[in-house]
Design a protein around this motif. Structure first.
Motif, PDB file in Angstrom:
ATOM      1  N   UNK A  34      -2.562   3.287  -2.368  1.00 23.89           N
ATOM      2  CA  UNK A  34      -1.092   2.618  -1.927  1.00 23.89           C
ATOM      3  C   UNK A  34      -0.262   2.645  -3.079  1.00 23.89           C
ATOM      4  N   UNK A  35      -0.596   2.573  -4.040  1.00 21.05           N
ATOM      5  CA  UNK A  35       0.175   2.753  -5.375  1.00 21.05           C
ATOM      6  C   UNK A  35       1.336   4.332  -5.358  1.00 21.05           C
ATOM      7  N   UNK A  36       2.229   3.842  -5.579  1.00 20.50           N
ATOM      8  CA  UNK A  36       3.966   4.943  -5.233  1.00 20.50           C
ATOM      9  C   UNK A  36       3.687   5.806  -6.462  1.00 20.50           C
ATOM     10  N   UNK A  37       2.617   5.301  -8.067  1.00 24.55           N
ATOM     11  CA  UNK A  37       2.437   6.396  -9.346  1.00 24.55           C
ATOM     12  C   UNK A  37       0.979   6.183  -9.456  1.00 24.55           C
ATOM     13  N   UNK A  38       0.801   5.876  -9.908  1.00 23.17           N
ATOM     14  CA  UNK A  38      -1.023   5.759  -9.855  1.00 23.17           C
ATOM     15  C   UNK A  38      -2.032   4.776 -10.895  1.00 23.17           C
ATOM     16  N   UNK A 173      -0.939  -5.243   5.295  1.00 19.05           N
ATOM     17  CA  UNK A 173       0.279  -5.879   5.272  1.00 19.05           C
ATOM     18  C   UNK A 173       0.916  -5.383   4.107  1.00 19.05           C
ATOM     19  N   UNK A 174       0.689  -4.555   2.885  1.00 24.03           N
ATOM     20  CA  UNK A 174       1.067  -5.135   1.596  1.00 24.03           C
ATOM     21  C   UNK A 174       2.241  -4.249   2.123  1.00 24.03           C
ATOM     22  N   UNK A 175       2.299  -3.267   2.523  1.00 26.57           N
ATOM     23  CA  UNK A 175       4.232  -2.608   2.668  1.00 26.57           C
ATOM     24  C   UNK A 175       4.824  -2.777   3.429  1.00 26.57           C
ATOM     25  N   UNK A 176       4.011  -3.919   4.872  1.00 27.94           N
ATOM     26  CA  UNK A 176       4.726  -3.446   5.960  1.00 27.94           C
ATOM     27  C   UNK A 176       5.992  -4.554   6.160  1.00 27.94           C
ATOM     28  N   UNK A 177       6.862  -4.738   6.857  1.00 26.74           N
ATOM     29  CA  UNK A 177       8.169  -5.249   6.652  1.00 26.74           C
ATOM     30  C   UNK A 177       7.985  -6.897   7.037  1.00 26.74           C
ATOM     31  N   UNK A 178       8.183  -7.752   6.286  1.00 26.12           N
ATOM     32  CA  UNK A 178       8.189  -9.340   6.620  1.00 26.12           C
ATOM     33  C   UNK A 178       6.818  -9.618   5.920  1.00 26.12           C
ATOM     34  N   UNK A 179       6.659 -11.279   6.696  1.00 20.86           N
ATOM     35  CA  UNK A 179       5.122 -11.901   6.087  1.00 20.86           C
ATOM     36  C   UNK A 179       3.779 -11.226   7.143  1.00 20.86           C
ATOM     37  N   UNK A 180       3.149 -11.735   6.213  1.00 28.32           N
ATOM     38  CA  UNK A 180       1.427 -11.809   6.981  1.00 28.32           C
ATOM     39  C   UNK A 180       0.723 -12.442   6.476  1.00 28.32           C
ATOM     40  N   UNK A 181       0.902 -13.520   7.462  1.00 32.23           N
ATOM     41  CA  UNK A 181      -0.770 -14.479   6.980  1.00 32.23           C
ATOM     42  C   UNK A 181      -1.939 -14.609   7.926  1.00 32.23           C
ATOM     43  N   UNK A 182      -3.359 -14.553   6.582  1.00 31.28           N
ATOM     44  CA  UNK A 182      -4.784 -14.449   7.272  1.00 31.28           C
ATOM     45  C   UNK A 182      -4.902 -15.383   7.435  1.00 31.28           C
ATOM     46  N   UNK A 183      -5.162 -16.111   8.844  1.00 32.33           N
ATOM     47  CA  UNK A 183      -5.985 -17.740   8.882  1.00 32.33           C
ATOM     48  C   UNK A 183      -7.621 -17.065   8.663  1.00 32.33           C
ATOM     49  N   UNK A 184      -8.016 -18.258   8.499  1.00 27.76           N
ATOM     50  CA  UNK A 184      -9.526 -17.673   8.337  1.00 27.76           C
ATOM     51  C   UNK A 184     -10.309 -16.456   7.504  1.00 27.76           C
ATOM     52  N   UNK A 195      -7.271  -8.503  -4.019  1.00 26.08           N
ATOM     53  CA  UNK A 195      -5.415  -8.841  -4.801  1.00 26.08           C
ATOM     54  C   UNK A 195      -4.931  -9.000  -5.308  1.00 26.08           C
ATOM     55  N   UNK A 196      -5.852  -9.267  -6.734  1.00 18.64           N
ATOM     56  CA  UNK A 196      -4.989  -8.978  -8.388  1.00 18.64           C
ATOM     57  C   UNK A 196      -4.948  -7.905  -8.289  1.00 18.64           C
ATOM     58  N   UNK A 197      -5.268  -6.415  -8.392  1.00 16.59           N
ATOM     59  CA  UNK A 197      -5.049  -5.694  -8.357  1.00 16.59           C
ATOM     60  C   UNK A 197      -3.900  -4.562  -7.823  1.00 16.59           C
ATOM     61  N   UNK A 198      -3.684  -5.292  -6.552  1.00 14.35           N
ATOM     62  CA  UNK A 198      -2.489  -4.654  -5.991  1.00 14.35           C
ATOM     63  C   UNK A 198      -1.450  -5.871  -5.975  1.00 14.35           C
ATOM     64  N   UNK A 199      -1.631  -6.839  -6.637  1.00 15.81           N
ATOM     65  CA  UNK A 199       0.003  -7.886  -7.612  1.00 15.81           C
ATOM     66  C   UNK A 199      -0.384  -7.226  -8.530  1.00 15.81           C
ATOM     67  N   UNK A 200      -0.964  -6.217  -9.317  1.00 13.17           N
ATOM     68  CA  UNK A 200      -0.549  -5.986 -10.028  1.00 13.17           C
ATOM     69  C   UNK A 200       0.377  -4.045 -10.210  1.00 13.17           C
ATOM     70  N   UNK A 201      -0.130  -4.259  -8.832  1.00 14.31           N
ATOM     71  CA  UNK A 201       1.104  -2.688  -8.231  1.00 14.31           C
ATOM     72  C   UNK A 201       2.250  -3.384  -8.028  1.00 14.31           C
ATOM     73  N   UNK A 202       2.511  -4.561  -7.745  1.00 16.24           N
ATOM     74  CA  UNK A 202       3.840  -5.614  -7.929  1.00 16.24           C
ATOM     75  C   UNK A 202       3.678  -6.013  -6.082  1.00 16.24           C
TER      76      UNK A 202
END
Ligand code: EPU
Length: 417
Positions: A34-38, A173-184, A195-202
């Motif tokens: 998912x990273x656009x770099x590396x 959903x990380x690059x979808x437009x708008x907000x996603x909420x996962x319940x349960x 999630x930490x990895x993805x957040x590290x990518x922005x």
């Protein structure tokens, strides 16, 4: 074909270092695209599942550099081709390329995932989640074609807190437009790692580790790094080895918060252990008390520890119960433990384990990954020699298992059948 041969009844002492978690690594590697770099992933375990995922990355034209336990992945020249069945069928987690490629390219073609044969393992929650984000799914023979003109954030309720569906929906959903909420959502530590990895990518993900995860879509993901968390199931397996045949055996890499359910059961059984910082010291305990255990989602007693734990329960004085609630066919180990001298009856999804029984080395078969781990443990505590075949299952999830055990005094080898 290879088999593992174990000389039983050796005392284990010294230190076993725990590797990165299989169930994190197998999601982090697909997430890297998912990273656009590396990206760089540290503490990657040396398991065969990792090698299959690297082969998938190479088929997708990603550059992968592997040094020791570090993976550098560059997906800037990614080619979105069909992911072949000979690769997908080797492991369950190949399905994380569904979420990752859908999130990145809005189109995926992938053959059916494989994985341990431990009961029905549908992926309807994953697919429903993708559809709610705007994807259309077509199933042709043995492959899924998942396509979206646009991915839009959605409110997604999971009927069950599935680990795989939670991660796959985050990836999609990380690059979808708008907000996603996962319940349960599932709350397992591996989800927080991803999630930490993805957040590290922005990425903008909050709430991972709770039952409500919020993902605000972003357009670009830059370079990212992550360290794979220690494998709590590998740690549990060696902790149980210590309770069976340890003499001050040290297990290094134990995160208490990830293992409360196991540690509290060990205390209830009177097992002799001490945990200081991240190192657990454990010795064989006589007169262990029987207990009742039920597998549950995190922070409950993890299903993956059930089969290894059954071996320890054979050494308790009295009747223990292990109820498996997540999978409907996770009892492949029972027949072979009984061949070795255990007294385990299965009633519906509950093992009734009468202890204490002396185990004898036998020729046995690893029917799945954790069944295989339980047979290794049984071999360590048994009299004489145990020979385990179909060890590919074991090598999928336990890094350097033979070296690790021999370093602390076991007599284990892999030989040709
Ligand atoms: N389920 C559905 N529909 C779905 C998804 C799941 O009905 O779309 C059901 C499953 O059939 C199962 C339950 O929900 O009965 C839980 O499944 P979950 O999705 O949580 O499991 P998973 O993601 O397929 C991961 C681990 C398993 C571990 C479970 C539970 C990976 C690659 N696998 O599987 O690990 O047992 O979570 O913690 O992360 C293992 O390591 O030995 C292993 C099997």
């Amino acid at each position: 074909m290879k088999k593992i041969v174990i000389e039983g009844n050796q005392t284990l002492s010294g230190t076993i270092n725990i590797d990165g978690a299989k169930n994190s690594a197998v999601a982090l590697i697909p997430a890297a695209i998912l990273s656009d770099e590396f990206t760089t992933i540290y503490n990657v375990p040396n398991i065969s599942d990792k090698n299959v995922l690297i082969n998938i990355l190479k088929d997708l034209n990603c550059q992968v550099l592997e040094t020791d336990n570090i993976l550098n992945i560059n997906s800037s020249s990614l080619k979105n081709v069909l992911i072949r069945e000979d690769l997908t069928s080797k492991l369950r987690a190949s399905y994380y390329f569904m979420g990752a490629l859908l999130g990145k390219c809005k189109h995926v073609e992938i053959c059916l995932p494989g994985g341990c044969n431990i009961g029905a393992r549908p992926i309807d929650y994953h697919l429903k989640g993708f559809e709610q984000l705007g994807a259309k799914i077509t199933i042709e023979d043995n492959k899924y074609i998942i396509d979206a003109k646009k991915l839009e954030g959605a409110k997604i309720y999971l009927d069950f807190p599935s680990v795989g569906a939670t991660i796959n929906i985050m990836l999609a959903s990380v690059k979808a437009s708008g907000t996603t909420i996962i319940y349960n959502a599932a709350k397992e530590p591996e989800i927080v790692n991803v999630a930490t990895f993805l957040n590290n990518m922005g990425a903008k993900i909050t709430g991972a580790g709770t039952s409500k995860i919020k993902i605000e879509g972003v357009e670009f993901l830059h370079k990212g790094i992550i360290e794979v968390i220690p494998d709590r199931i590998e740690a549990a397996t060696y902790i149980i080895a210590g309770a069976l045949v340890g003499n001050n055996l040290k297990i290094n890499g134990v995160i208490k918060e990830h293992m409360e359910s196991l540690l509290s059961k060990l205390s209830e059984m009177n097992v002799n252990y001490k945990l200081k910082d991240f190192e657990l010291t454990i010795s064989k305990t006589d007169n262990m008390k029987p207990v009742s255990i039920k597998s549950q989602v995190f922070p409950g007693f993890v299903t993956d520890m059930g089969q290894p734990m059954s071996v320890l329960l054979t050494q308790c004085d009295g009747i223990s119960f292990f109820e498996e609630t997540i999978y409907d066919n996770r009892m492949g180990h029972v027949k072979y433990l009984n061949n070795m001298g255990a007294d385990i009856k299965v009633k519906e999804n509950t093992e009734i384990i009468c202890g204490k029984t002396k185990l004898q080395g036998k020729k046995v078969i690893a029917t799945d990954l954790r069944a295989g781990a339980s047979l290794v443990l049984a071999g360590l505590v048994a009299d004489k020699t145990t020979e385990i075949s179909q060890i590919d299952h074991i090598l999928r999830g336990y890094a350097n298992i033979v070296e690790k055990l021999n370093n602390v005094g076991a007599k284990v080898k892999i030989v040709d059948e």
